[in-house]
Design a protein around this motif. Structure first.
Motif, short mmCIF file in Angstrom:
data_model
loop_
_atom_site.label_atom_id
_atom_site.label_comp_id
_atom_site.label_asym_id
_atom_site.label_seq_id
_atom_site.Cartn_x
_atom_site.Cartn_y
_atom_site.Cartn_z
N ARG A 110 33.46 130.11 72.53
CA ARG A 110 34.80 129.95 72.08
C ARG A 110 35.88 129.43 73.22
NH1 ARG A 110 38.79 134.32 69.71
NH2 ARG A 110 40.51 133.09 68.71
N LEU A 111 36.61 128.29 72.98
CA LEU A 111 37.18 127.52 73.95
C LEU A 111 38.78 127.83 73.88
CD1 LEU A 111 37.66 125.14 76.05
CD2 LEU A 111 37.70 123.53 73.97
N PHE A 112 39.39 128.21 74.92
CA PHE A 112 40.67 128.11 75.22
C PHE A 112 41.11 127.19 76.20
CE2 PHE A 112 38.95 132.27 74.06
CZ PHE A 112 39.70 132.85 73.08
N GLN A 113 42.12 126.54 76.20
CA GLN A 113 42.44 125.54 76.78
C GLN A 113 43.82 125.09 77.16
OE1 GLN A 113 40.40 122.30 74.60
NE2 GLN A 113 42.30 121.16 74.64
N GLN A 114 44.30 124.63 78.14
CA GLN A 114 45.66 123.95 78.28
C GLN A 114 45.90 122.60 77.25
OE1 GLN A 114 45.71 122.84 82.33
NE2 GLN A 114 47.47 124.28 82.66
N PRO A 115 47.01 122.26 76.98
CA PRO A 115 47.18 121.12 76.27
C PRO A 115 46.30 119.91 77.00
CG PRO A 115 49.23 122.20 76.23
CD PRO A 115 48.24 122.89 77.10
N THR A 137 40.59 113.05 76.47
CA THR A 137 41.04 112.93 75.01
C THR A 137 40.44 113.80 74.04
OG1 THR A 137 39.17 111.48 74.78
CG2 THR A 137 40.93 110.35 75.54
N SER A 138 39.37 114.48 74.32
CA SER A 138 39.24 115.69 73.68
C SER A 138 38.31 116.73 74.25
CB SER A 138 38.09 115.33 72.40
OG SER A 138 37.12 114.66 72.94
N ALA A 139 38.08 117.81 73.84
CA ALA A 139 37.32 119.08 74.63
C ALA A 139 36.84 119.89 73.21
CB ALA A 139 38.01 119.94 75.35
N VAL A 140 35.41 119.98 73.32
CA VAL A 140 34.65 120.67 72.20
C VAL A 140 33.82 121.71 72.91
CG1 VAL A 140 32.89 120.54 70.32
CG2 VAL A 140 34.74 118.42 70.64
N PRO A 141 33.81 123.00 72.57
CA PRO A 141 33.10 123.72 73.27
C PRO A 141 31.60 123.68 72.71
CG PRO A 141 34.10 125.13 71.58
CD PRO A 141 34.74 123.53 71.50
N PRO A 158 35.81 104.18 76.45
CA PRO A 158 35.91 105.45 75.82
C PRO A 158 34.39 106.54 75.49
CG PRO A 158 37.09 104.00 74.32
CD PRO A 158 36.49 103.33 75.52
N GLY A 159 34.45 107.36 75.86
CA GLY A 159 33.16 107.98 75.55
C GLY A 159 33.22 109.55 75.70
N GLU A 160 32.17 110.09 75.63
CA GLU A 160 31.96 111.78 76.16
C GLU A 160 31.22 112.09 77.31
OE1 GLU A 160 30.59 113.13 72.30
OE2 GLU A 160 32.50 113.28 71.41
N LEU A 161 31.72 112.95 77.77
CA LEU A 161 30.80 113.66 78.98
C LEU A 161 30.52 115.25 78.77
CD1 LEU A 161 32.98 112.20 82.15
CD2 LEU A 161 30.64 111.45 81.11
N LYS A 162 29.36 115.27 79.25
CA LYS A 162 28.75 116.94 78.83
C LYS A 162 29.03 117.41 80.25
CE LYS A 162 25.39 115.54 75.68
NZ LYS A 162 24.12 115.24 75.37
N VAL A 163 29.60 118.91 80.10
CA VAL A 163 29.76 119.86 81.28
C VAL A 163 28.70 120.75 81.08
CG1 VAL A 163 31.44 121.29 82.33
CG2 VAL A 163 32.22 119.54 81.07
N LYS A 164 27.86 120.89 82.05
CA LYS A 164 26.65 121.69 82.15
C LYS A 164 27.01 122.67 83.10
CE LYS A 164 23.64 118.67 79.91
NZ LYS A 164 22.25 118.60 79.40
N LEU A 165 26.36 124.10 82.97
CA LEU A 165 26.64 125.03 83.95
C LEU A 165 25.48 125.25 84.60
CD1 LEU A 165 28.37 127.48 84.96
CD2 LEU A 165 27.37 128.88 82.84
N THR A 166 25.47 125.80 86.05
CA THR A 166 24.27 126.37 86.62
C THR A 166 24.82 127.58 87.07
OG1 THR A 166 23.54 124.26 87.50
CG2 THR A 166 22.91 126.03 88.63
N LEU A 224 30.59 122.38 77.30
CA LEU A 224 31.82 121.82 77.04
C LEU A 224 31.49 120.16 76.97
CD1 LEU A 224 34.73 122.28 76.34
CD2 LEU A 224 35.33 121.65 78.74
N THR A 225 31.65 119.62 75.89
CA THR A 225 31.93 118.13 75.95
C THR A 225 33.06 117.68 75.81
OG1 THR A 225 29.63 118.18 74.41
CG2 THR A 225 31.03 116.14 74.31
#
Length: 134
Positions: free
Chosen positions: A68-73, A59-63, A30-38, A94-95
Motif C-alpha cells: 500500500r502506497l502513501f506519497q507526497q504529491p 510522472t507516476s508511482a505504482v506500488p 518517458p518511461g518507467e523505472l523499478k525501485v527494488k529493495l535489498t 515501486l514503479t
C-alpha cells in the motif's frame, strides 16, 4: 539438401537477430523505472519510508504487488514515499514514471525508516538499499 540446410540456418540466425532487437536499453524519453529493495531482514519488515530524487518530477508511482502506497504529491525533484506490507529483498516495491529514461543514473533513493510488523521503527545498521532499474 545442403542448400536447404543453409537456407534454414540463415533464416534461424535472422529470426534470432530480429528477436534480440526491441527496446534500446539506452533509449531516452518517458518511461518507467523499478525501485527494488535489498534488505537484511527480507520478509520481516512491514513498512518503509524513502525518498526518490532525480533531475525532474516523477510522472507516476505504482506500488509493488501486495503493498500500500502513501506519497507526497508528485512534483519537484524529490518525492517522499511510504509503503506498507511485506517487504522482501529483490522485489519491486515501486514503479515510477520518469520524463527521461536516459537520466536513469541521475535518480537515487534514500531510505529514512523501516518498521517491523508491529510498526516499531528498526534501527538501520546497514544492509538496506534501493536500486533503480529499467
Amino acid at each position: 539438401m545442403k542448400r536447404f540446410f543453409s537456407a534454414a540456418l540463415l533464416a534461424g540466425v535472422m529470426a534470432v537477430g530480429l528477436s534480440c532487437g526491441g527496446k534500446d536499453p539506452m533509449a531516452s524519453g518517458p518511461g518507467e523505472l523499478k525501485v527494488k529493495l535489498t534488505s537484511p531482514n527480507s520478509g520481516l519488515d512491514s513498512a518503509i519510508v524513502f525518498t526518490i530524487t532525480g533531475p525532474a518530477a516523477l510522472t507516476s508511482a505504482v506500488p509493488g504487488a501486495g503493498l500500500r502506497l502513501f506519497q507526497q504529491p508528485l512534483g519537484g525533484t524529490s518525492t517522499r514515499f511510504a509503503l506498507t506490507g511485506r517487504l522482501t529483498t529483490g522485489a519491486t516495491i515501486l514503479t515510477i514514471g520518469v520524463q527521461d529514461l536516459g537520466a536513469l543514473s541521475q535518480y537515487s533513493g534514500a531510505i529514512t525508516g523501516v518498521a517491523l510488523p508491529n510498526y516499531t521503527l528498526r534501527s538501520l545498521p546497514g544492509g538496506y538499499a534501493l536500486a533503480l532499474t529499467r
